[in-house]
Design a protein around this motif. Sequence first.
Motif, PDB file in Angstrom:
ATOM      1  N   VAL A 184      -3.282  -0.569   1.826  1.00 51.40           N
ATOM      2  CA  VAL A 184      -2.511   0.459   1.150  1.00 51.40           C
ATOM      3  C   VAL A 184      -2.516   1.867   0.523  1.00 51.40           C
ATOM      4  N   TYR A 185      -3.922   1.394  -0.005  1.00 47.29           N
ATOM      5  CA  TYR A 185      -4.337   3.111  -0.581  1.00 47.29           C
ATOM      6  C   TYR A 185      -4.644   3.540   0.333  1.00 47.29           C
ATOM      7  N   LEU A 186      -5.885   3.490   1.670  1.00 49.08           N
ATOM      8  CA  LEU A 186      -5.896   4.707   2.450  1.00 49.08           C
ATOM      9  C   LEU A 186      -4.517   4.928   3.150  1.00 49.08           C
ATOM     10  N   GLY A 187      -3.313   3.797   4.029  1.00 51.18           N
ATOM     11  CA  GLY A 187      -2.387   4.325   4.127  1.00 51.18           C
ATOM     12  C   GLY A 187      -1.251   5.769   3.246  1.00 51.18           C
ATOM     13  N   ILE A 188      -1.251   5.493   2.535  1.00 53.31           N
ATOM     14  CA  ILE A 188      -0.807   6.524   1.370  1.00 53.31           C
ATOM     15  C   ILE A 188      -1.107   7.524   1.700  1.00 53.31           C
ATOM     16  N   LEU A 189      -2.941   7.351   1.286  1.00 60.10           N
ATOM     17  CA  LEU A 189      -3.773   9.315   1.289  1.00 60.10           C
ATOM     18  C   LEU A 189      -3.464   9.414   2.618  1.00 60.10           C
ATOM     19  N   GLU A 213      11.992  -6.649  -2.938  1.00 58.39           N
ATOM     20  CA  GLU A 213      12.352  -8.039  -3.708  1.00 58.39           C
ATOM     21  C   GLU A 213      11.326  -8.474  -4.953  1.00 58.39           C
ATOM     22  N   ASP A 214       9.794  -7.871  -3.638  1.00 60.60           N
ATOM     23  CA  ASP A 214       8.734  -8.574  -4.570  1.00 60.60           C
ATOM     24  C   ASP A 214       8.162  -7.464  -5.806  1.00 60.60           C
ATOM     25  N   GLN A 215       8.220  -6.541  -5.725  1.00 62.06           N
ATOM     26  CA  GLN A 215       8.004  -5.306  -6.820  1.00 62.06           C
ATOM     27  C   GLN A 215       8.425  -6.084  -7.535  1.00 62.06           C
ATOM     28  N   TYR A 216       7.037  -5.891  -8.733  1.00 66.30           N
ATOM     29  CA  TYR A 216       6.728  -5.664  -9.803  1.00 66.30           C
ATOM     30  C   TYR A 216       6.750  -7.539 -10.333  1.00 66.30           C
ATOM     31  N   PHE A 217       6.518  -8.671  -9.205  1.00 69.78           N
ATOM     32  CA  PHE A 217       6.300  -9.705  -9.482  1.00 69.78           C
ATOM     33  C   PHE A 217       6.015 -10.174  -7.748  1.00 69.78           C
ATOM     34  N   ASP A 218       4.976  -9.391  -7.457  1.00 67.83           N
ATOM     35  CA  ASP A 218       3.887  -9.982  -5.825  1.00 67.83           C
ATOM     36  C   ASP A 218       3.327 -10.883  -6.478  1.00 67.83           C
ATOM     37  N   LYS A 219       4.144 -12.385  -5.488  1.00 72.40           N
ATOM     38  CA  LYS A 219       4.136 -13.062  -5.162  1.00 72.40           C
ATOM     39  C   LYS A 219       2.394 -14.101  -5.225  1.00 72.40           C
ATOM     40  N   GLY A 241       3.181  -0.845   8.476  1.00 73.87           N
ATOM     41  CA  GLY A 241       2.750  -2.453   7.932  1.00 73.87           C
ATOM     42  C   GLY A 241       2.259  -1.621   6.680  1.00 73.87           C
ATOM     43  N   VAL A 242       2.946  -1.239   6.113  1.00 74.04           N
ATOM     44  CA  VAL A 242       1.900  -1.265   4.787  1.00 74.04           C
ATOM     45  C   VAL A 242       2.802  -1.851   3.496  1.00 74.04           C
ATOM     46  N   ALA A 243       3.880  -1.676   4.035  1.00 72.81           N
ATOM     47  CA  ALA A 243       4.977  -2.281   2.470  1.00 72.81           C
ATOM     48  C   ALA A 243       5.054  -3.560   2.655  1.00 72.81           C
ATOM     49  N   ASP A 244       5.271  -3.710   1.752  1.00 74.83           N
ATOM     50  CA  ASP A 244       6.194  -5.358   1.526  1.00 74.83           C
ATOM     51  C   ASP A 244       7.255  -5.575   1.488  1.00 74.83           C
ATOM     52  N   SER A 245       8.050  -6.515   1.102  1.00 79.12           N
ATOM     53  CA  SER A 245       9.454  -6.813   0.349  1.00 79.12           C
ATOM     54  C   SER A 245      10.359  -5.961  -0.859  1.00 79.12           C
TER      55      SER A 245
END
Length: 383
Positions: free
Chosen positions: A166-171, A190-196, A184-188
Motif C-alpha cells: 500500500v505504502y509503495l503503491g501510493i507513493l 466498509e472496513d475503514q478504521y475496523f480492518d478485520k 489492488g491496493v484498496a480494501d473494502s
Amino acid sequence: MDNINDFRSELLKEDLYNINAKKYAEKIKNIGKVVIWGSGNGGQLVYNFLKKFDALENIKYYADNSKVKWGTKKNSLLVISPEEVVQEVKESSHICIILASQYLADIKKQLLSLGIEENIIDIKGFGLAKDYWTFKERTPYEIINSHMNDYEKVYSYLSDQRSKKVYLGILNSKISLDNEYLEGVADSEEDQYFDKDIIHLNENEVFCDCGSYNGDTLETFITLSDNKYKKYIAIEADKDIYGELNKRVEDNGYKNVETYNIACWNRKKVLKFQSAQTAGHVTENGDFSVQADTLNNILKDEEVSFLKMDIEGAEEMALKGASRVVGEIKPILAICLYHSLKDYYKLPLIIKNLNFEYKLFIRHYTDMVDTETVCYAIPNSRI
C-alpha cells in the motif's frame, strides 16, 4: 533483501509529474468527443487541468447522477443524464468518459451495467488532475527525495507485506500521476478504521472519534461491537455537523456517548475553521472560530482504548497534543494519512516517537483513488 533496499528498488526513480500530465492532456486532445462524469468539485478539477493544457476543444458535456443537475450548465457545458450518455456513446465512434469522482469504482460499475465498454471509461483523469493541482511548488518526487530517509524509516517499521505494498503503491502513484500503481491496493471501504485483519474490538472499548462528522463511524462501531462497549467519545469541530451528530445520537437512542464541539490541537487556543461538509478544516481564512484543546486535556479522566483521527490535516497537531494518551494509555490508533504527502512519513514517526512499542500497519479504502488511507498503530497487548 532488507527493507531499505526493497523500498529503494521499488520506488520510481524518475520525476514523471509534468511528463505524464502533458501526455494525458495530449491523449484527450486526440479524442473526438469527451464527457466529464461528475459536475461537482471533481469535475471542476478535471476541467481546470484540461484548460491549462489547452485540451478543452473536445469536451462536450458533463454528466451526473443527480437529477437536479440534468439540463443545467457548468462551464458553459450541458449536464446530461446517464441515459443521455449511453445515447452519446451509441452515436459516437471516438468518445471518452472521464470519471471525475472519488467514487469512480462504483461509477465504472454503473457504466458497465449500462452497456458502455470499458475501453472508453477513463479512470485516470480525476486522480491525475487532483494531484496536479495539489503540488504547485514542489513535485511529489522532489518531496519524497528530500525526505527519503524518513519515508524509508516508516517503510522499515511497517509490520506486514500488505502495508508495504500500500505504502509503495501510493507513493508511486503520486510520483507518476498515474493511478495504475493503486491497482489492488484498496480494501473494502466498509472496513475503514475496523480492518478485520488488524482490529479486534472488545466489550470494554472506550472509543475516541476525532473528526466524528455526523456519527457515521459511531454507527459502524455500534453495529460491529454489537452494542457492547464502555463509552464512545465523539469530537467534531464543525458546529453545524456537530448538531447533526447529536441528532443522530438522540434519534437512535445511543447510550454512553459523549459529544464535544471542539478542535483537537497541540495546545489550547481559538482557531479559525472552514466548514465544508465532509472536509471541514482548520485554516487562517476560516468562516468561524472554534475552541481547540489537546487530547491530553479533553481525555484527562478517560482510559481510552481506541483513538481514531480523520481531521483534515490537523492530525499532526492533534497527535502532539495526545502525548500522554498515546505514551501512557496506549490505545489502538487509526490515523488518516492522506491529507498531505508529508503526513505519510510525519504521522507514523510521531507515533513511534511517542510510543515505540506500537506495531504499524497501513491500509487504503478507496479503489484507484488516493484518499482514505489509514495508519493503524497497535500496542502489543492488542495484537
